[in-house]
Motif scaffolding. Structure first.
Motif, PDB file in Angstrom:
ATOM      1  N   ILE A 121       0.850 -12.019 -16.381  1.00  0.00           N
ATOM      2  CA  ILE A 121      -0.595 -11.736 -16.435  1.00  0.00           C
ATOM      3  C   ILE A 121      -1.158 -11.604 -15.016  1.00  0.00           C
ATOM      4  N   GLN A 122      -0.670 -12.422 -14.097  1.00  0.00           N
ATOM      5  CA  GLN A 122      -1.099 -12.263 -12.694  1.00  0.00           C
ATOM      6  C   GLN A 122      -0.802 -10.839 -12.216  1.00  0.00           C
ATOM      7  N   LEU A 123       0.368 -10.326 -12.563  1.00  0.00           N
ATOM      8  CA  LEU A 123       0.742  -8.989 -12.089  1.00  0.00           C
ATOM      9  C   LEU A 123      -0.115  -7.899 -12.746  1.00  0.00           C
ATOM     10  N   ILE A 124      -0.556  -8.125 -13.981  1.00  0.00           N
ATOM     11  CA  ILE A 124      -1.454  -7.158 -14.637  1.00  0.00           C
ATOM     12  C   ILE A 124      -2.742  -7.007 -13.826  1.00  0.00           C
ATOM     13  N   PHE A 125      -3.211  -8.121 -13.251  1.00  0.00           N
ATOM     14  CA  PHE A 125      -4.468  -8.100 -12.496  1.00  0.00           C
ATOM     15  C   PHE A 125      -4.249  -7.845 -11.003  1.00  0.00           C
ATOM     16  N   SER A 126      -3.059  -7.394 -10.621  1.00  0.00           N
ATOM     17  CA  SER A 126      -2.735  -7.203  -9.197  1.00  0.00           C
ATOM     18  C   SER A 126      -2.587  -5.732  -8.843  1.00  0.00           C
ATOM     19  N   ARG A 127      -2.993  -5.371  -7.627  1.00  0.00           N
ATOM     20  CA  ARG A 127      -2.689  -4.037  -7.109  1.00  0.00           C
ATOM     21  C   ARG A 127      -1.191  -3.975  -6.815  1.00  0.00           C
ATOM     22  N   PRO A 128      -0.569  -2.818  -7.036  1.00  0.00           N
ATOM     23  CA  PRO A 128       0.889  -2.736  -6.834  1.00  0.00           C
ATOM     24  C   PRO A 128       1.269  -2.755  -5.353  1.00  0.00           C
ATOM     25  N   TYR A 129       2.445  -3.278  -5.087  1.00  0.00           N
ATOM     26  CA  TYR A 129       2.973  -3.346  -3.718  1.00  0.00           C
ATOM     27  C   TYR A 129       3.888  -2.153  -3.483  1.00  0.00           C
ATOM     28  N   ASP A 130       3.709  -1.486  -2.350  1.00  0.00           N
ATOM     29  CA  ASP A 130       4.569  -0.363  -1.975  1.00  0.00           C
ATOM     30  C   ASP A 130       5.489  -0.832  -0.840  1.00  0.00           C
ATOM     31  N   PRO A 131       6.792  -0.976  -1.098  1.00  0.00           N
ATOM     32  CA  PRO A 131       7.686  -1.469  -0.043  1.00  0.00           C
ATOM     33  C   PRO A 131       7.752  -0.551   1.175  1.00  0.00           C
ATOM     34  N   ASN A 132       7.298   0.675   1.035  1.00  0.00           N
ATOM     35  CA  ASN A 132       7.329   1.620   2.170  1.00  0.00           C
ATOM     36  C   ASN A 132       5.969   1.750   2.857  1.00  0.00           C
ATOM     37  N   TRP A 133       5.147   0.736   2.736  1.00  0.00           N
ATOM     38  CA  TRP A 133       3.824   0.816   3.375  1.00  0.00           C
ATOM     39  C   TRP A 133       3.987   1.015   4.882  1.00  0.00           C
ATOM     40  N   GLU A 134       3.006   1.696   5.478  1.00  0.00           N
ATOM     41  CA  GLU A 134       3.122   2.079   6.893  1.00  0.00           C
ATOM     42  C   GLU A 134       2.788   0.894   7.796  1.00  0.00           C
ATOM     43  N   ARG A 135       3.822   0.341   8.433  1.00  0.00           N
ATOM     44  CA  ARG A 135       3.632  -0.850   9.276  1.00  0.00           C
ATOM     45  C   ARG A 135       3.157  -0.452  10.664  1.00  0.00           C
ATOM     46  N   PRO A 136       2.126  -1.136  11.182  1.00  0.00           N
ATOM     47  CA  PRO A 136       1.743  -0.878  12.577  1.00  0.00           C
ATOM     48  C   PRO A 136       2.761  -1.520  13.510  1.00  0.00           C
ATOM     49  N   SER A 137       2.815  -1.033  14.736  1.00  0.00           N
ATOM     50  CA  SER A 137       3.735  -1.663  15.693  1.00  0.00           C
ATOM     51  C   SER A 137       2.925  -2.479  16.697  1.00  0.00           C
ATOM     52  N   LEU A 138       3.570  -3.506  17.219  1.00  0.00           N
ATOM     53  CA  LEU A 138       2.922  -4.387  18.183  1.00  0.00           C
ATOM     54  C   LEU A 138       2.775  -3.644  19.511  1.00  0.00           C
ATOM     55  N   PRO A 139       1.563  -3.670  20.142  1.00  0.00           N
ATOM     56  CA  PRO A 139       1.444  -2.992  21.432  1.00  0.00           C
ATOM     57  C   PRO A 139       2.336  -3.648  22.489  1.00  0.00           C
ATOM     58  N   ARG A 140       2.835  -2.846  23.417  1.00  0.00           N
ATOM     59  CA  ARG A 140       3.686  -3.387  24.496  1.00  0.00           C
ATOM     60  C   ARG A 140       2.854  -4.266  25.414  1.00  0.00           C
ATOM     61  N   ARG A 141       3.396  -5.414  25.768  1.00  0.00           N
ATOM     62  CA  ARG A 141       2.690  -6.310  26.692  1.00  0.00           C
ATOM     63  C   ARG A 141       2.966  -5.857  28.125  1.00  0.00           C
ATOM     64  N   PRO A 142       1.937  -5.907  29.010  1.00  0.00           N
ATOM     65  CA  PRO A 142       2.153  -5.471  30.398  1.00  0.00           C
ATOM     66  C   PRO A 142       3.122  -6.413  31.120  1.00  0.00           C
ATOM     67  N   ASP A 186       2.616 -12.791  17.205  1.00  0.00           N
ATOM     68  CA  ASP A 186       3.160 -12.698  18.565  1.00  0.00           C
ATOM     69  C   ASP A 186       2.663 -13.855  19.430  1.00  0.00           C
ATOM     70  N   LEU A 187       1.371 -14.180  19.313  1.00  0.00           N
ATOM     71  CA  LEU A 187       0.809 -15.315  20.065  1.00  0.00           C
ATOM     72  C   LEU A 187       1.559 -16.606  19.696  1.00  0.00           C
ATOM     73  N   ALA A 188       1.753 -16.819  18.403  1.00  0.00           N
ATOM     74  CA  ALA A 188       2.466 -18.024  17.959  1.00  0.00           C
ATOM     75  C   ALA A 188       3.888 -18.054  18.500  1.00  0.00           C
ATOM     76  N   ALA A 189       4.545 -16.911  18.508  1.00  0.00           N
ATOM     77  CA  ALA A 189       5.936 -16.855  18.994  1.00  0.00           C
ATOM     78  C   ALA A 189       5.980 -17.158  20.494  1.00  0.00           C
ATOM     79  N   ARG A 190       5.029 -16.594  21.259  1.00  0.00           N
ATOM     80  CA  ARG A 190       5.054 -16.793  22.705  1.00  0.00           C
ATOM     81  C   ARG A 190       4.765 -18.230  23.096  1.00  0.00           C
ATOM     82  N   TYR A 191       3.954 -18.920  22.288  1.00  0.00           N
ATOM     83  CA  TYR A 191       3.591 -20.310  22.607  1.00  0.00           C
ATOM     84  C   TYR A 191       4.355 -21.324  21.752  1.00  0.00           C
ATOM     85  N   ASP A 192       5.332 -20.853  20.982  1.00  0.00           N
ATOM     86  CA  ASP A 192       6.156 -21.745  20.160  1.00  0.00           C
ATOM     87  C   ASP A 192       5.291 -22.583  19.215  1.00  0.00           C
ATOM     88  N   GLU A 193       4.392 -21.907  18.500  1.00  0.00           N
ATOM     89  CA  GLU A 193       3.468 -22.598  17.606  1.00  0.00           C
ATOM     90  C   GLU A 193       3.859 -22.405  16.137  1.00  0.00           C
TER      91      GLU A 193
END
Lengths: 87, 293
Positions: free
Chosen positions: A66-87, B125-132
Motif C-alpha cells: 500500500i505504501q508503494l501504491i501511494f509512492s511516485r516511482p523510482y527511476d534507477p537511471n535518474w540523472e545524477r549531478p556531479s560534485l564540483p571540483r574543489r580548488p 562531501d563536507l562530512a567525508a572531508r571532516y570525518d563526520e
C-alpha cells in the motif's frame, strides 16, 4: 536480535477492536466524500481503491504494497549531478 | 525505562517538554538542524540557529539532567537555493569542534529535485572531508520511496562514505529494507498521521529485528508528540517483548551509533552507568530548572 511476533489468535484478540474502528473510519470517510456529490476525477481516489483491493489480499506485506501504491516511482537511471571540483 | 530520543527538534518545544521527557526516563536527545517553518532570509539566520543548537539548547536540557546533542547542516527544503546553501555550508566547519555536535544532518531530499541533490552531495562531501557522521532526512509521503532510493544511489557513488557511519531516518515499510540491506543504520519516526505509529514501528522490529534500528519522535513545531518513544516502549511491552529487546532499540542502538562520532566522550556514559544498568526510572522528581528568564 530477532523478535518474535504474537501468535495469530492472540494478535487478533488484542487488535480486533482497533481493526474494526479503523475500518469504520475508512468507510465513514468514503461516505463523507459521497455525500458531497459525484466523485471528482482525482487520481488519489484511484489510489485509495487500489489500496482497498490490497487489503483483501491474503498474502502478507500489505502495508509495504500500500505504501508503494501511494509512492511516485523510482527511476534507477535518474540523472545524477556531479560534485564540483574543489580548488 | 531509560531511553534516548535520537531525533527531536527541541528549539521548537517548550521547557516543560524537557521536564516531561525527564520524567519519562529520557537521558539524552539529539537534535538535527532542520527547516524553521519558513525560509531564512540569509545565511546569518543559520549562524544564529547553529549557535542556538551548540550553546543555548544544551544548557536548557541540562537543567533537567538531559544531555543535548545536535547535528548541523542546511536542510533539504532550503537547499533548493543552491547559492544560499553554499554560504551556509561554509559556516558549518567553525562549529564542528563543539562537544555536543555529532555530525552533519539532517541532510537529504525534499521534493527530489536536481538542486536538492547537488546540495546533498556537497554536504556528504563536507562530512567525508571532516570525518563526520551523517544523519539523513528522507522525503515525505509520495516522495519518500523515490527519494530514499536516490539518496542511497548518491551515498554509494562516494567511495569515502562508510555505510555504518550513516543513519537513514524516517524509514517506513517500503524503505526500511533498502536502508538495512545497504548496511546503513535507520530510524523510524513516530508521527501521529504522516509517518510510523508506535504499533507499525513495533511490527517492523518484529519483521526486521533490532540490528541498526532506532526509533524517534521527531517532535517539532508541527503536529508531533515528544513522548512518542515512551509510547513505543509501552507498545513493545504490551506485546510481551523483553526488556533486553526494547533497551537495544531505544538506548543501546542510539549509543552505538553516536559513539562513532569523533567528538564522543565516554565520560557522560560513565557518569550514567548506574542508570544504564537499571531499567526502571526511579520515582523521584527530575532536577528542576534553576533559573528562567
Amino acid at each position: 536480535m530477532t523478535v518474535a511476533s504474537l501468535p495469530a489468535q492472540e494478535a487478533l484478540n488484542r487488535y480486533f477492536l482497533e481493526l474494526r474502528c479503523k475500518l469504520l473510519d475508512i468507510a465513514a470517510i468514503l461516505d463523507r466524500i459521497d455525500r458531497g456529490g459525484p466523485a471528482p476525477a482525482d487520481p488519489r481516489l484511484e489510489q485509495v481503491r487500489q489500496a482497498l483491493r490490497e487489503l483483501t489480499s491474503t498474502s502478507s506485506g500489505r502495508a509495504e504494497r500500500i505504501q508503494l501504491i501511494f509512492s511516485r516511482p523510482y527511476d534507477p537511471n535518474w540523472e545524477r549531478p556531479s560534485l564540483p571540483r574543489r580548488p | 525505562m531509560y531511553y534516548i530520543d535520537p531525533h527531536i527538534h527541541m528549539v521548537s518545544r517548550i521547557t516543560d517538554d524537557y521536564e516531561r521527557l525527564a520524567r519519562c526516563g529520557c537521558l539524552a536527545v539529539s537534535e538535527p538542524a532542520f527547516w524553521a517553518g519558513f525560509d531564512r532570509a540569509s545565511a546569518y539566520g543559520f549562524l544564529d540557529y547553529f549557535r542556538h543548537l551548540v550553546e543555548f539548547e544544551p544548557k536548557r536540557a541540562g537543567q533537567f539532567g538531559i544531555r543535548h546533542f545536535c547535528w548541523l547542516c542546511i536542510n533539504a527544503k532550503e537547499a533548493e537555493n543552491v547559492s544560499l546553501a553554499r554560504e551556509v555550508i561554509s559556516l558549518i566547519p567553525q562549529f564542528l569542534d563543539r562537544p555536543n555536535v555529532l555530525g552533519i544532518g539532517e541532510i537529504g531530499l525534499n521534493k527530489n529535485t536536481r538542486n536538492e541533490a547537488i546540495v546533498f552531495l556537497e554536504q556528504v562531501d563536507l562530512a567525508a572531508r571532516y570525518d563526520e557522521l551523517i544523519l539523513i532526512h528522507t522525503p515525505h509521503l509520495e516522495d519518500k520511496y523515490m527519494g530514499t532510493r536516490m539518496i542511497i544511489d548518491m551515498l554509494r557513488s562516494d567511495s569515502r562514505i562508510r555505510a555504518e557511519r550513516v543513519l537513514i531516518d524516517h524509514v517506513e515499510e517500503h524503505t526500511i529494507r533498502h536502508a538495512l540491506e545497504g548496511g546503513y543504520w535507520c530510524a523510524m519516526t513516530l508521527y501521529p498521521t504522516t509517518k510510523c505509529t508506535p504499533q507499525r514501528a513495533a511490527d517492523l522490529i518484529e519483521m526486521y529485528g533490532t540490528e541498526r534500528v532506532l526509533v524517534n519522535s521527531a517532535g517539532d513545531w508541527g503536529p508531533s508528540d515528544p513522548l512518542a518513544v515512551p509510547k513505543f516502549i509501552q507498545e513493545m511491552k504490551r506485546r510481551g517483548h523483553s526488556e533486553e529487546v526494547i533497551r537495544r532499540v531505544v538506548l543501546e542502538n542510539p549509543l552505538a551509533f553516536f559513539r562513532q562520532s569523533r567528538r564522543w566522550s565516554r565520560e557522560w556514559e560513565t557518569s550514567l552507568n548506574g542508570q544504564l544498568l537499571t531499567s526502571e526510572v526511579p520515582r523521584t522528581e527530575p532536577a528542576l530548572a534553576q533559573t528562567r528568564s
